[in-house]
Enzyme design. Structure first.
Site, PDB file in Angstrom:
ATOM      1  N   GLU A   1      28.145  28.171  36.220  1.00 13.97           N
ATOM      2  CA  GLU A   1      27.723  27.726  37.554  1.00 13.97           C
ATOM      3  C   GLU A   1      26.367  28.295  37.943  1.00 13.97           C
ATOM      4  O   GLU A   1      26.005  29.409  37.565  1.00 13.97           O
ATOM      5  CB  GLU A   1      28.735  28.182  38.613  1.00 13.97           C
ATOM      6  CG  GLU A   1      30.022  27.415  38.619  1.00 13.97           C
ATOM      7  CD  GLU A   1      30.924  27.849  39.777  1.00 13.97           C
ATOM      8  OE1 GLU A   1      31.919  27.165  40.000  1.00 13.97           O
ATOM      9  OE2 GLU A   1      30.630  28.866  40.443  1.00 13.97           O
TER      10      GLU A   1
ATOM     11  N   CYS B   1      37.364  37.085  44.069  1.00 11.39           N
ATOM     12  CA  CYS B   1      36.448  36.200  43.354  1.00 11.39           C
ATOM     13  C   CYS B   1      37.215  35.259  42.438  1.00 11.39           C
ATOM     14  O   CYS B   1      38.048  35.690  41.638  1.00 11.39           O
ATOM     15  CB  CYS B   1      35.462  37.042  42.538  1.00 11.39           C
ATOM     16  SG  CYS B   1      34.305  36.077  41.554  1.00 11.39           S
TER      17      CYS B   1
ATOM     18  N   GLU C   1      28.960  40.071  35.136  1.00 10.80           N
ATOM     19  CA  GLU C   1      28.401  41.371  35.492  1.00 10.80           C
ATOM     20  C   GLU C   1      27.130  41.564  34.658  1.00 10.80           C
ATOM     21  O   GLU C   1      27.189  41.782  33.451  1.00 10.80           O
ATOM     22  CB  GLU C   1      29.422  42.485  35.187  1.00 10.80           C
ATOM     23  CG  GLU C   1      28.881  43.898  35.193  1.00 10.80           C
ATOM     24  CD  GLU C   1      28.044  44.259  36.416  1.00 10.80           C
ATOM     25  OE1 GLU C   1      26.858  44.582  36.245  1.00 10.80           O
ATOM     26  OE2 GLU C   1      28.572  44.200  37.545  1.00 10.80           O
TER      27      GLU C   1
ATOM     28  N   SER D   1      27.317  45.426  44.602  1.00 10.84           N
ATOM     29  CA  SER D   1      28.492  44.825  45.237  1.00 10.84           C
ATOM     30  C   SER D   1      29.437  45.967  45.607  1.00 10.84           C
ATOM     31  O   SER D   1      30.201  46.442  44.770  1.00 10.84           O
ATOM     32  CB  SER D   1      29.176  43.841  44.275  1.00 10.84           C
ATOM     33  OG  SER D   1      28.356  42.735  44.027  1.00 10.84           O
ATOM     34  N   LEU D   2      29.363  46.375  46.853  1.00 10.01           N
ATOM     35  CA  LEU D   2      30.116  47.558  47.286  1.00 10.01           C
ATOM     36  C   LEU D   2      31.482  47.173  47.840  1.00 10.01           C
ATOM     37  O   LEU D   2      32.519  47.571  47.324  1.00 10.01           O
ATOM     38  CB  LEU D   2      29.305  48.315  48.341  1.00 10.01           C
ATOM     39  CG  LEU D   2      29.921  49.626  48.825  1.00 10.01           C
ATOM     40  CD1 LEU D   2      29.943  50.655  47.706  1.00 10.01           C
ATOM     41  CD2 LEU D   2      29.158  50.162  50.037  1.00 10.01           C
TER      42      LEU D   2
ATOM     43  N   CYS E   1      32.266  31.731  44.256  1.00 11.19           N
ATOM     44  CA  CYS E   1      31.861  31.849  42.857  1.00 11.19           C
ATOM     45  C   CYS E   1      33.016  31.464  41.937  1.00 11.19           C
ATOM     46  O   CYS E   1      34.116  31.993  42.041  1.00 11.19           O
ATOM     47  CB  CYS E   1      31.417  33.285  42.571  1.00 11.19           C
ATOM     48  SG  CYS E   1      30.824  33.535  40.893  1.00 11.19           S
TER      49      CYS E   1
END
Length: 350
Positions: free
Chosen positions: A91, A124, A165, A219-220, A338
């Site tokens: 994507e 996600c 990642e 990304s916390l 996502c």
């Protein structure tokens, strides 16, 4: 485009073409077709002789990169699913900002770095899929170049914040970003290129030693360890104190602030306790908080925090001197989360 051919430097390409018996100026022509025009076939290289095009096609055949689906949001956002040479799907999202006269003022592209993702983040859709493989540098660049052609507008910003990642595909991601940063390619400024990681400490350390001024985003999603472990189980072995130390070292070495991405989820990470923990994490750290709107994922229990909570967080963070912004929700009417569109396509075909 063939990934191996894309990653050849101009001197390397020159040496190759001269070894084949062609004059060295042909290398610059081929290089421009690959990196300036991002052509999709050797036949498109109109000023390159047929004999050289045939040799290139023989040695470096084009790899499939085709559009499978494209959705257009009411806000102008376009979400794409591309098929790669091995049949994998990936994507990409293009997000335009328009001037009052309707012209595109800025075009941001969110690219994927892997097919699927190994991080298994609870909020996600891609996290449920698992990892199939990492993308090659050329496959990352092709996402951006294809979106640019589709919009017929120059890409001004890139965020590596799609599937995957990026720090678990570090070398290919950096190779791709250096290509698009190059004046010989898309020439996107390094400060307009953002790498978003779940917090892979080894990757943060490596990035701090790179010469380019790429922006780092984390990304916390919670500064409470137990909550973060539930939301992002695959980074539980890299605890928040070690992450903060790595980020402080990064900002001291580079002089650049980091962006902390925070998805406010109702009754999960939006309490005052969570807010205080975030403030504690920010103390002594050169950072910026980016509060994210949540695109609900089908089958997941999470819902966006209320507007009242969002305003409370903004007021409190600003009062404490923390820089903060809220990202405008984009593409919520086109499978915005996502992995959502890709998974819907896979389900449709099986």
């Amino acid at each position: 485009m063939n990934n191996e051919l894309m990653t050849l430097t101009l001197p390397e390409l020159t040496g190759l073409i001269e070894a084949w018996g062609f004059p060295r100026f042909r290398a610059k022509q081929v290089h421009e077709w690959i990196h300036r025009h991002h052509c999709t076939s050797f036949d498109a290289m109109s000023n390159v002789p047929a004999s050289l095009r045939q040799r290139l096609a023989q040695e470096y055949p084009f790899e499939e990169f085709s559009l499978v689906d494209r959705q257009v949001s009411s806000d102008g956002t376009r979400k794409y699913v591309f098929k790669l040479s091995d049949g994998c799907l990936v994507e990409t999202v293009g997000m335009p900002t328009h001037r009052q006269d309707g012209a595109i003022e800025r075009l941001s592209v969110c690219v994927s770095s892997q097919v699927g993702c190994p991080m298994a983040c609870a909020f996600c859709a891609t996290g449920r899929e698992g990892l199939t493989r990492s993308l090659q540098a050329g496959e990352i660049v092709q996402q951006i170049a294809t979106v640019q052609k589709d919009f017929e507008a120059r890409v001004s910003n890139v965020v590596v914040m799609g599937q995957g990642e990026p720090f678990l595909n570090y070398d290919e991601v950096l190779s791709a970003l250096r290509m698009i940063n190059s004046a010989d390619d898309l020439h996107i400024g390094a400060r307009h290129i953002t790498i978003s990681t779940c917090g892979i400490i080894s990757g943060i350390k490596r990035l701090s030693d790179e010469p380019e001024q790429f922006t780092l985003a984390i990304s916390l999603h919670s500064a409470v360890q137990s909550t973060r472990d539930e939301l992002m189980p695959k980074v539980s072995q890299q605890p928040l104190p070690l992450l903060k130390t790595a980020l402080k070292n990064y900002t001291q070495k580079t002089g650049r602030r980091v962006s902390l991405e925070y998805l406010l989820i109702k009754n999960v990470n939006d309490s005052d306790e969570q807010l205080r923990a975030l403030l504690d994490l920010c103390r002594g750290l050169l950072c910026h908080i980016n509060l994210l709107p949540m695109n609900p994922v089908e089958g997941a229990p999470f819902q966006p925090a209320t507007e009242k909570i969002v305003r409370h967080w903004m007021r409190t963070l600003e009062a404490e001197g923390v820089e903060i912004s809220i990202r405008k929700s984009r593409g919520s009417d086109i499978d915005g989360a996502c992995g959502q569109l890709k998974n819907r396509i896979v389900s449709r075909e099986t």
